[in-house]
Design a protein around this motif. Structure first.
Motif, PDB file in Angstrom:
ATOM      1  N   GLN A 510       0.814  -1.215   0.000  1.00  0.00           N
ATOM      2  CA  GLN A 510       0.000   0.000   0.000  1.00  0.00           C
ATOM      3  C   GLN A 510       0.847   1.265   0.000  1.00  0.00           C
ATOM      4  OE1 GLN A 510      -2.594  -0.459   3.391  1.00  0.00           O
ATOM      5  NE2 GLN A 510      -3.739  -2.151   2.469  1.00  0.00           N
ATOM      6  N   SER A 511       2.164   1.062  -0.120  1.00  0.00           N
ATOM      7  CA  SER A 511       3.109   2.190  -0.176  1.00  0.00           C
ATOM      8  C   SER A 511       2.940   3.152   0.996  1.00  0.00           C
ATOM      9  CB  SER A 511       2.936   2.951  -1.506  1.00  0.00           C
ATOM     10  OG  SER A 511       3.169   2.103  -2.600  1.00  0.00           O
ATOM     11  N   LYS A 512       2.745   2.577   2.183  1.00  0.00           N
ATOM     12  CA  LYS A 512       2.608   3.405   3.379  1.00  0.00           C
ATOM     13  C   LYS A 512       3.957   4.024   3.739  1.00  0.00           C
ATOM     14  CE  LYS A 512      -1.774   2.706   4.098  1.00  0.00           C
ATOM     15  NZ  LYS A 512      -2.285   1.911   5.222  1.00  0.00           N
ATOM     16  N   PRO A 513       3.962   5.244   4.291  1.00  0.00           N
ATOM     17  CA  PRO A 513       5.226   5.930   4.591  1.00  0.00           C
ATOM     18  C   PRO A 513       6.093   5.213   5.617  1.00  0.00           C
ATOM     19  CG  PRO A 513       3.338   7.123   5.503  1.00  0.00           C
ATOM     20  CD  PRO A 513       2.777   6.086   4.582  1.00  0.00           C
ATOM     21  N   ASN A 514       5.478   4.372   6.462  1.00  0.00           N
ATOM     22  CA  ASN A 514       6.271   3.666   7.467  1.00  0.00           C
ATOM     23  C   ASN A 514       6.575   2.232   7.056  1.00  0.00           C
ATOM     24  OD1 ASN A 514       3.701   2.657   7.663  1.00  0.00           O
ATOM     25  ND2 ASN A 514       3.548   2.862   9.893  1.00  0.00           N
ATOM     26  N   ALA A 515       6.412   1.915   5.764  1.00  0.00           N
ATOM     27  CA  ALA A 515       6.616   0.544   5.301  1.00  0.00           C
ATOM     28  C   ALA A 515       8.021   0.031   5.599  1.00  0.00           C
ATOM     29  CB  ALA A 515       6.318   0.443   3.806  1.00  0.00           C
ATOM     30  N   THR A 516       9.020   0.894   5.476  1.00  0.00           N
ATOM     31  CA  THR A 516      10.404   0.470   5.720  1.00  0.00           C
ATOM     32  C   THR A 516      10.587  -0.009   7.146  1.00  0.00           C
ATOM     33  OG1 THR A 516      11.238   2.001   4.053  1.00  0.00           O
ATOM     34  CG2 THR A 516      12.819   1.190   5.682  1.00  0.00           C
ATOM     35  N   SER A 517       9.993   0.678   8.087  1.00  0.00           N
ATOM     36  CA  SER A 517      10.095   0.259   9.486  1.00  0.00           C
ATOM     37  C   SER A 517       9.443  -1.099   9.698  1.00  0.00           C
ATOM     38  CB  SER A 517       9.433   1.302  10.397  1.00  0.00           C
ATOM     39  OG  SER A 517      10.166   2.505  10.387  1.00  0.00           O
ATOM     40  N   HIS A 518       8.276  -1.305   9.100  1.00  0.00           N
ATOM     41  CA  HIS A 518       7.607  -2.604   9.189  1.00  0.00           C
ATOM     42  C   HIS A 518       8.495  -3.706   8.620  1.00  0.00           C
ATOM     43  CE1 HIS A 518       3.480  -1.638  10.562  1.00  0.00           C
ATOM     44  NE2 HIS A 518       3.703  -0.451   9.995  1.00  0.00           N
ATOM     45  N   LEU A 519       9.122  -3.428   7.494  1.00  0.00           N
ATOM     46  CA  LEU A 519      10.002  -4.416   6.874  1.00  0.00           C
ATOM     47  C   LEU A 519      11.158  -4.792   7.797  1.00  0.00           C
ATOM     48  CD1 LEU A 519      10.234  -3.038   3.207  1.00  0.00           C
ATOM     49  CD2 LEU A 519       8.901  -4.990   4.005  1.00  0.00           C
ATOM     50  N   LEU A 580      13.553   5.242  20.551  1.00  0.00           N
ATOM     51  CA  LEU A 580      14.108   6.242  21.467  1.00  0.00           C
ATOM     52  C   LEU A 580      13.586   7.634  21.139  1.00  0.00           C
ATOM     53  CD1 LEU A 580      17.817   5.006  21.746  1.00  0.00           C
ATOM     54  CD2 LEU A 580      15.931   4.628  23.359  1.00  0.00           C
ATOM     55  N   LYS A 581      13.392   7.896  19.862  1.00  0.00           N
ATOM     56  CA  LYS A 581      12.857   9.198  19.465  1.00  0.00           C
ATOM     57  C   LYS A 581      11.416   9.379  19.955  1.00  0.00           C
ATOM     58  CE  LYS A 581      11.957  12.084  15.393  1.00  0.00           C
ATOM     59  NZ  LYS A 581      12.030  12.168  13.905  1.00  0.00           N
ATOM     60  N   ALA A 582      10.617   8.311  19.812  1.00  0.00           N
ATOM     61  CA  ALA A 582       9.210   8.386  20.217  1.00  0.00           C
ATOM     62  C   ALA A 582       9.025   8.202  21.719  1.00  0.00           C
ATOM     63  CB  ALA A 582       8.401   7.327  19.472  1.00  0.00           C
ATOM     64  N   LYS A 583      10.022   7.632  22.391  1.00  0.00           N
ATOM     65  CA  LYS A 583       9.985   7.323  23.823  1.00  0.00           C
ATOM     66  C   LYS A 583       8.927   6.279  24.172  1.00  0.00           C
ATOM     67  CE  LYS A 583      11.733  11.874  25.222  1.00  0.00           C
ATOM     68  NZ  LYS A 583      11.542  13.045  26.092  1.00  0.00           N
ATOM     69  N   LYS A 584       8.560   5.448  23.199  1.00  0.00           N
ATOM     70  CA  LYS A 584       7.608   4.368  23.418  1.00  0.00           C
ATOM     71  C   LYS A 584       7.609   3.458  22.193  1.00  0.00           C
ATOM     72  CE  LYS A 584       3.639   6.973  21.604  1.00  0.00           C
ATOM     73  NZ  LYS A 584       2.258   7.444  21.889  1.00  0.00           N
ATOM     74  N   TYR A 585       6.854   2.359  22.288  1.00  0.00           N
ATOM     75  CA  TYR A 585       6.730   1.446  21.154  1.00  0.00           C
ATOM     76  C   TYR A 585       5.945   2.126  20.050  1.00  0.00           C
ATOM     77  CZ  TYR A 585       4.810  -2.377  18.344  1.00  0.00           C
ATOM     78  OH  TYR A 585       4.418  -3.188  17.300  1.00  0.00           O
ATOM     79  N   ILE A 586       6.523   2.139  18.868  1.00  0.00           N
ATOM     80  CA  ILE A 586       5.855   2.759  17.730  1.00  0.00           C
ATOM     81  C   ILE A 586       6.493   2.223  16.454  1.00  0.00           C
ATOM     82  CG2 ILE A 586       7.384   4.763  17.557  1.00  0.00           C
ATOM     83  CD1 ILE A 586       4.861   6.454  16.985  1.00  0.00           C
ATOM     84  N   VAL A 587       5.697   2.132  15.406  1.00  0.00           N
ATOM     85  CA  VAL A 587       6.220   1.782  14.086  1.00  0.00           C
ATOM     86  C   VAL A 587       5.975   2.988  13.207  1.00  0.00           C
ATOM     87  CG1 VAL A 587       6.216   0.093  12.221  1.00  0.00           C
ATOM     88  CG2 VAL A 587       5.487  -0.594  14.504  1.00  0.00           C
TER      89      VAL A 587
END
Length: 591
Positions: A510-519, A580-587
């Motif tokens: 779906q070409s989501k902007p956070n796809a690289t992190s998921h990968l 670390l940037k988000a200070k919590k679990y996030i993708v």
């Protein structure tokens, strides 16, 4: 979405568009999650210490307030005072509630194993009488199955029920042990043997003559929940409070446990998110050698691995929520055997979710304590409470050992009924595997192509190992519990890897902007699991074969578990940056 049969993931391929992922939440579901999260953080968090001291008045009041918000009514049909939400929505409520520690257990016991037996198996009269009050919190429920002499062996219960001559009442006698919510529950789902033989279920109100509870148990964790013995001494239960049919209580008990296992897994996701957030914030604040410990690579590796395991569990939990939505749609309108069949269809997935979730959470809380160092051992730090609380999850709803034995048993049962073509697929597999050619990495291939091939090989590995074990032992395989455990662990890994891959691939497609992190999450998880699969399978194959035959089997194993070396260190360093940037679990998108 393509509708998959329970257990079919071991034999069939699945496409990204066929699974539900956390990224597929609609606006209404996001609002439900937000409402629950705000309720826990604003109403429950300030009272957690008092709840931990077993001030049950707070627990009861908060449950009633949750009822006013609709947070007890998700699984109750609208016709009986509920709001009849989809299973994804009720999963979100369970996940967000889990941050509330012992309060979450009280909530979960009420809405899950306490209320669902009536939702799924109650008569029209029982539903109308009990469900509206359970949905709004005016009445609270508990589940009474375990006895001093029967834990995992639920059908070994000694509690008896005898119908009186006038046919109006059953007299129940016995004790039920470790009953959550027993201090304040208004009704109990109780299992007893009619005439000492026929395992049956009853709705027992606390005010019925002969019903009482013992003192509070002193527990390692979940101290803020009520845990007492339910005592039944000539307890008078109206005949119309028989739940389901006489002698069919196992259909209710086992299938409600399936739902309980799934809800437990959803709760582990919510708790792990909270614990990971605590660990990250502490690592950023705590300084050693004049710098935050979050800057140390070994601490970063811990945080990344915790997040990877959490991502995988979250992926399989919401995938399972999606299939349960499909399978249980309209089930409350069905009766008895039909209801049991609909729930039991996904018993394998529910057991997997429970085992994976509980073991993931134990890993996460253990590492969180380690990151806190000596402070993690101190009771004034929240992480210490989570450490103690998490341990029960590997025992609740059937121990992880029992669930590991159930997974192959359920698969074989489905195969014998012709519901899954397991035996046909396993036949002639060895010659196919002998001619299997290894997949070479293609630099031009789409992301996760190699990982998909590895999962395909893992499914062949499952058929290979399970088929060999069944061929060798037949019906006596049940005596080889170590092998059954290994077969289950291969199935666990497959469901975990595939759920993770499908979630990441869906974002990529779906070409989501956070796809690289998921990968990156998916690649790291699958690389880790594939390495473990070789060891698990080797353990069973070396018990099945010797000499040249064993060498042939191990050669096949090496083909199926061959993986290309991956820079796992760099993958984890990329993952931890965003955490670390988000200070919590996030993708999220890479910066």
């Amino acid at each position: 979405m393509k509708r998959m049969k329970g257990g079919a993931f071991l034999l069939e391929s699945c496409q990204p568009e066929d699974v539900f992922t956390p990224e597929d939440l609609n606006e209404e579901q996001k609002l439900i999650a937000k409402t629950t999260d705000e309720f826990i953080r604003e109403q429950v968090f300030p009272l957690l210490e008092q709840i931990e001291q077993q001030n049950f008045s707070h627990t009861v009041r908060l449950l009633q307030e949750a009822g006013e918000l609709g947070l007890l009514a998700a699984d109750v049909p609208e016709a009986y005072g509920g709001i009849g939400l989809d299973k994804v929505s009720s999963t979100l409520i369970t996940e967000k509630m889990a941050q509330g520690r012992s309060f979450a257990l009280s909530h979960g016991a009420h809405v899950g194993i306490g209320t669902l037996p009536i939702v799924f198996f109650g008569t029209e009269q029982q539903k109308k009488r009990y469900l509206p009050a359970l949905a709004n919190g005016k009445k609270l429920a508990a589940y009474a199955l375990t006895e001093p002499g029967s834990g995992s062996d639920a059908l070994g219960a000694k509690t008896t029920a005898v119908l009186q001559e006038d046919g109006k009442h059953y007299l129940l006698n016995g004790e039920k042990q470790w009953i959550t919510n027993s201090a304040f529950a208004d009704l109990f789902i109780v299992y007893a043997k009619v005439d000492g033989e026929k395992f049956s279920a009853f709705i027992v109100e606390k005010d019925f003559p002969g019903v009482s509870t013992g003192p509070e148990e002193h527990k390692m964790g979940i101290k803020g929940s009520s845990t007492r013995t339910l005592i039944l001494q000539e307890a008078q239960v109206p005949a119309e409070n028989l739940l389901g049919e006489v002698g069919k209580g196992h259909l209710i008990a086992f299938n409600i446990l399936n739902m309980g296992r799934f809800k437990l897994a959803a709760g582990t996701v919510g708790t792990a998110k909270r614990v990971l957030e605590l660990a990250i914030k502490y690592a950023l604040e705590r300084k050693q050698f004049k710098q935050p410990i979050a800057s140390f690579p070994l601490i970063q590796e811990k945080i990344a691995t915790m997040a990877i395991e959490l991502y995988a569990t979250e992926s399989l939990v919401y995938r399972t929520a999606g299939v349960l939505d499909q399978g249980l749609s309209g089930v409350e309108q069905k009766q008895g055997q039909e209801v049991a069949k609909a729930i039991g269809e996904y018993a394998i997935e529910c057991s997997i979710a429970k085992v994976v979730g509980s073991e993931m959470l134990d890993y996460v809380v253990d590492e969180a304590v380690q990151i806190h160092g000596g402070y993690g051992f101190m009771s004034e730090y929240e992480v210490e409470t989570h450490y103690r609380d998490s341990r029960i999850n590997r025992i609740f709803e059937g121990t992880n050992e029992i669930n590991r034995l159930l997974i192959p048993a359920a698969l074989i049962r489905k195969a014998n009924k012709g519901e899954l073509p397991f035996f046909a697929r396993a036949q002639g597999l060895q010659s196919e595997l002998m001619n299997l050619m290894p997949t070479l990495p293609d630099p031009q291939a789409a992301p996760l192509t190699l990982e998909q091939e590895q999962i395909n090989h893992a499914k062949l590995l499952f058929l290979f190992v399970a088929g060999q074990a069944i061929e060798r032992y037949g019906t006596k395989l049940t005596e080889q519990q170590e092998m059954i455990r290994d077969i289950s662990d291969i199935a666990l890994s497959i469901y975990t890897m595939e759920s993770t891959l499908l979630r990441a691939a869906k974002q990529q497609n779906q070409s989501k902007p956070n796809a690289t992190s998921h990968l990156q999450f998916a690649e790291a998880l699958i690389y880790n699991r594939m390495q473990k699969l070789e060891q698990i399978a080797r353990h069973t194959l070396t018990a099945l074969f010797t000499g040249d035959t064993l060498r042939v089997q191990l050669a096949i194993l090496r083909k199926l578990t061959r993986i290309e070396p991956k820079n796992e260190l760099q993958l984890k360093r990329n993952i931890v940056k965003q955490l670390l940037k988000a200070k919590k679990y996030i993708v999220q998108s890479r910066s």
